[in-house]
Design an enzyme around this catalytic site. Structure first.
Site, PDB file in Angstrom:
ATOM      1  N   HIS A   1      -6.609   7.082   1.620  1.00 45.12           N
ATOM      2  CA  HIS A   1      -7.006   5.691   1.366  1.00 45.12           C
ATOM      3  C   HIS A   1      -6.052   4.710   2.039  1.00 45.12           C
ATOM      4  CE1 HIS A   1      -3.916   6.160  -1.774  1.00 45.12           C
ATOM      5  NE2 HIS A   1      -3.741   4.877  -1.593  1.00 45.12           N
TER       6      HIS A   1
ATOM      7  N   THR B   1      -4.680  11.046  -1.020  1.00 51.47           N
ATOM      8  CA  THR B   1      -5.813  10.948  -0.093  1.00 51.47           C
ATOM      9  C   THR B   1      -5.460   9.998   1.049  1.00 51.47           C
ATOM     10  OG1 THR B   1      -6.781   9.098  -1.294  1.00 51.47           O
ATOM     11  CG2 THR B   1      -7.433  11.328  -1.996  1.00 51.47           C
TER      12      THR B   1
ATOM     13  N   VAL C   1       0.864  -1.191   0.000  1.00 49.46           N
ATOM     14  CA  VAL C   1       0.000   0.000   0.000  1.00 49.46           C
ATOM     15  C   VAL C   1       0.896   1.235   0.000  1.00 49.46           C
ATOM     16  CG1 VAL C   1      -1.784   1.288   1.212  1.00 49.46           C
ATOM     17  CG2 VAL C   1      -1.839  -1.210   1.227  1.00 49.46           C
TER      18      VAL C   1
ATOM     19  N   ARG D   1      11.941  -2.844  -0.061  1.00 49.57           N
ATOM     20  CA  ARG D   1      11.481  -3.892   0.863  1.00 49.57           C
ATOM     21  C   ARG D   1      11.065  -5.170   0.130  1.00 49.57           C
ATOM     22  NH1 ARG D   1      11.343   0.965   2.573  1.00 49.57           N
ATOM     23  NH2 ARG D   1      11.521   1.465   4.787  1.00 49.57           N
TER      24      ARG D   1
HETATM   25  N1  RBF Z   1      -4.765  -1.760  -2.800  1.00 49.14           N
HETATM   26  C1  RBF Z   1      -3.488  -2.044  -2.494  1.00 49.14           C
HETATM   27  O1  RBF Z   1      -3.166  -3.210  -2.245  1.00 49.14           O
HETATM   28  N2  RBF Z   1      -2.538  -1.051  -2.468  1.00 49.14           N
HETATM   29  C2  RBF Z   1      -2.820   0.251  -2.711  1.00 49.14           C
HETATM   30  O2  RBF Z   1      -1.914   1.091  -2.661  1.00 49.14           O
HETATM   31  C3  RBF Z   1      -4.171   0.573  -3.013  1.00 49.14           C
HETATM   32  N3  RBF Z   1      -4.517   1.858  -3.250  1.00 49.14           N
HETATM   33  C4  RBF Z   1      -5.832   2.152  -3.463  1.00 49.14           C
HETATM   34  C5  RBF Z   1      -6.211   3.490  -3.637  1.00 49.14           C
HETATM   35  C6  RBF Z   1      -7.542   3.805  -3.821  1.00 49.14           C
HETATM   36  C7  RBF Z   1      -7.939   5.240  -3.974  1.00 49.14           C
HETATM   37  C8  RBF Z   1      -8.523   2.778  -3.854  1.00 49.14           C
HETATM   38  C9  RBF Z   1      -9.983   3.103  -4.059  1.00 49.14           C
HETATM   39  C10 RBF Z   1      -8.137   1.470  -3.714  1.00 49.14           C
HETATM   40  C11 RBF Z   1      -6.814   1.131  -3.514  1.00 49.14           C
HETATM   41  N4  RBF Z   1      -6.417  -0.198  -3.359  1.00 49.14           N
HETATM   42  C12 RBF Z   1      -5.128  -0.480  -3.060  1.00 49.14           C
HETATM   43  C13 RBF Z   1      -7.371  -1.309  -3.580  1.00 49.14           C
HETATM   44  C14 RBF Z   1      -8.079  -1.767  -2.305  1.00 49.14           C
HETATM   45  O3  RBF Z   1      -7.178  -2.518  -1.501  1.00 49.14           O
HETATM   46  C15 RBF Z   1      -9.291  -2.663  -2.674  1.00 49.14           C
HETATM   47  O4  RBF Z   1      -8.850  -3.710  -3.484  1.00 49.14           O
HETATM   48  C16 RBF Z   1     -10.380  -1.899  -3.410  1.00 49.14           C
HETATM   49  O5  RBF Z   1     -10.722  -0.724  -2.720  1.00 49.14           O
HETATM   50  C17 RBF Z   1     -11.639  -2.790  -3.570  1.00 49.14           C
HETATM   51  O6  RBF Z   1     -12.167  -3.126  -2.291  1.00 49.14           O
END
Ligand code: RBF
Length: 158
Positions: free
Chosen positions: A97, A95, A90, A136
């Site tokens: 999120h 934002t 992540v 990492r």
């Molecule tokens: N999932 C990740 O594993 N890593 C991320 O950096 C990541 N960034 C996201 C940013 C936004 C704005 C959104 C809406 C979702 C992101 N997701 C990310 C996906 C999230 O883990 C998930 O799969 C979705 O939101 C569907 O539930």
């Protein structure tokens, strides 16, 4: 920084429990897949290196890290699974999120581990930049997938 270059990739396996008959679930997020694939390979190879059988490693993907919790639960609920390893990346954006996702996963997989009384390992790489994530995933901060597998083995010996 106090934690600079400190990682578990240089671990000591002297007291590892025998994992030849242990079954592992690997849950890997597809978001940032080029990096999570490396984490996953690190975890997989580490389990094999320490005696796990390939047939006893059940690898599943989920769309993003937010789904790691449910993925972990779907594996952990099976009595024959001894430990689950969750892997995701992540990266901070404009934002909040990342905060929501990371907190949800940390709480979620903690609860899964407590509910099923088995190790559910938090292998979530949470960074400010993509470069820090690569650091990492086989870079200067080791491979957090390797470390997640080590944590699972250590917990099985608890
Ligand atoms: N999932 C990740 O594993 N890593 C991320 O950096 C990541 N960034 C996201 C940013 C936004 C704005 C959104 C809406 C979702 C992101 N997701 C990310 C996906 C999230 O883990 C998930 O799969 C979705 O939101 C569907 O539930």
């Amino acid at each position: 920084m106090a934690t600079a270059l400190k990682n578990l990739s240089d671990y000591n396996s002297d007291h590892f429990v025998d994992i030849a008959d242990k079954r592992f679930g690997l849950v890997v997020a597809e978001w940032n897949r080029e990096i999570t694939d490396i984490l996953s390979a690190g975890a997989y190879e580490t389990l094999l290196k320490h005696g796990a059988q390939a047939d006893n490693i059940f690898r599943n993907t989920v769309p993003g890290s937010f789904e790691l919790t449910l993925g972990a639960q779907l594996l952990a609920q099976h009595e024959e699974i001894d430990a689950v390893i969750c892997l995701g990346v992540v990266i901070k954006g404009d934002t909040k999120h990342d905060d929501y996702i990371c907190h949800a996963v940390a709480n979620g997989i903690t609860n899964v581990g407590l509910k099923y009384n088995k190790p559910v390992i938090f292998g979530l790489v949470t960074t400010n930049t993509l470069e820090q994530a690569w650091d990492r995933a086989g870079g200067k901060h080791g491979n957090k997938g390797v470390e997640a597998a080590v944590a699972a083995i250590q917990m099985l010996g608890f």
